[in-house]
Design an enzyme around this catalytic site. Structure first.
Site, PDB file in Angstrom:
ATOM      1  N   GLY A  68      -0.766  -1.727  -3.963  1.00 24.61           N
ATOM      2  CA  GLY A  68       0.279  -0.911  -3.380  1.00 24.61           C
ATOM      3  C   GLY A  68       0.082  -0.473  -1.955  1.00 24.61           C
ATOM      4  N   SER A  69       0.590   0.669  -1.683  1.00 25.66           N
ATOM      5  CA  SER A  69       0.828   1.197  -0.355  1.00 25.66           C
ATOM      6  C   SER A  69      -0.419   1.363   0.501  1.00 25.66           C
ATOM      7  CB  SER A  69       1.514   2.554  -0.492  1.00 25.66           C
ATOM      8  OG  SER A  69       1.656   3.167   0.757  1.00 25.66           O
ATOM      9  N   SER A  70      -0.231   1.136   1.798  1.00 25.41           N
ATOM     10  CA  SER A  70      -1.312   1.403   2.752  1.00 25.41           C
ATOM     11  C   SER A  70      -1.584   2.894   2.864  1.00 25.41           C
ATOM     12  CB  SER A  70      -0.962   0.818   4.125  1.00 25.41           C
ATOM     13  OG  SER A  70       0.229   1.401   4.607  1.00 25.41           O
ATOM     14  N   SER A  71      -0.665   3.718   2.368  1.00 27.03           N
ATOM     15  CA  SER A  71      -0.881   5.165   2.361  1.00 27.03           C
ATOM     16  C   SER A  71      -1.980   5.567   1.382  1.00 27.03           C
ATOM     17  CB  SER A  71       0.413   5.890   2.003  1.00 27.03           C
ATOM     18  OG  SER A  71       1.399   5.636   2.985  1.00 27.03           O
TER      19      SER A  71
END
Length: 167
Positions: A68-71
């Site tokens: 998932g997200s790079s966050s």
């Protein structure tokens, strides 16, 4: 077989330097820290994840890579700052997002959490050895040096963990 108090040991490659130890948590599926874990508690909140409700806090987390997200890097760094993140991370595939989160925690908060790359066979061996002595509370110790060498050791219940460098 126990050798000098160590139940199982292997070498890996340092992605982020540091030392950490805790109970091993082998994830059945990849996990996104952003939306998949609670940033305040370190608990897996993704309702579809097989380990939903499990805490990452103080555990040695092992998975192939994140999802998932790079966050996820910022969530990991904040969990480490709050003391609810993993004590170490073991991966079987390089993961720049998790490495960035650990690097950010080291730079911003002075918290070094090792991130180590293992080959799939070593990871499977560690998981099997941990299952064999899980009922007694065996612990995993991870040491990742800045020169790229990393060591992972599994200690059976009641064994004192010596402090030593990577394998």
């Amino acid at each position: 077989m126990t050798i000098s108090g160590v139940e199982w040991t292997c070498a890996g490659t340092t992605l982020c330097a540091g030392q950490g130890s805790g109970d091993l948590l082998v994830l059945a599926e990849p996990l996104s820290f952003w939306g998949g874990t609670d940033r305040r508690t370190g608990v897996i909140i993704d309702a579809r994840h097989p380990q939903h409700g499990t805490s990452l806090a103080g555990r040695v987390l092992m998975m192939d890579a994140s999802r998932g997200s790079s966050s996820s890097s910022s969530v990991l760094a904040e969990q480490l700052r709050a003391g609810v993140g993993p004590a170490a991370i073991l991966l079987t595939a390089r993961d720049a997002i998790l490495a960035l989160g650990a690097l950010a925690a080291a730079e911003l908060y002075g918290i070094q959490v090792p991130v180590v790359l293992l080959d799939a066979g070593e990871a499977a061996g560690l998981a099997a050895a941990a299952r064999a002595c899980a009922a007694g509370g065996a612990r995993v110790s991870v040491t990742a040096a800045a020169d790229g060498r990393a060591g992972v050791e599994l200690f059976p219940p009641g064994t004192q963990q010596p402090t030593k460098g990577p394998a």
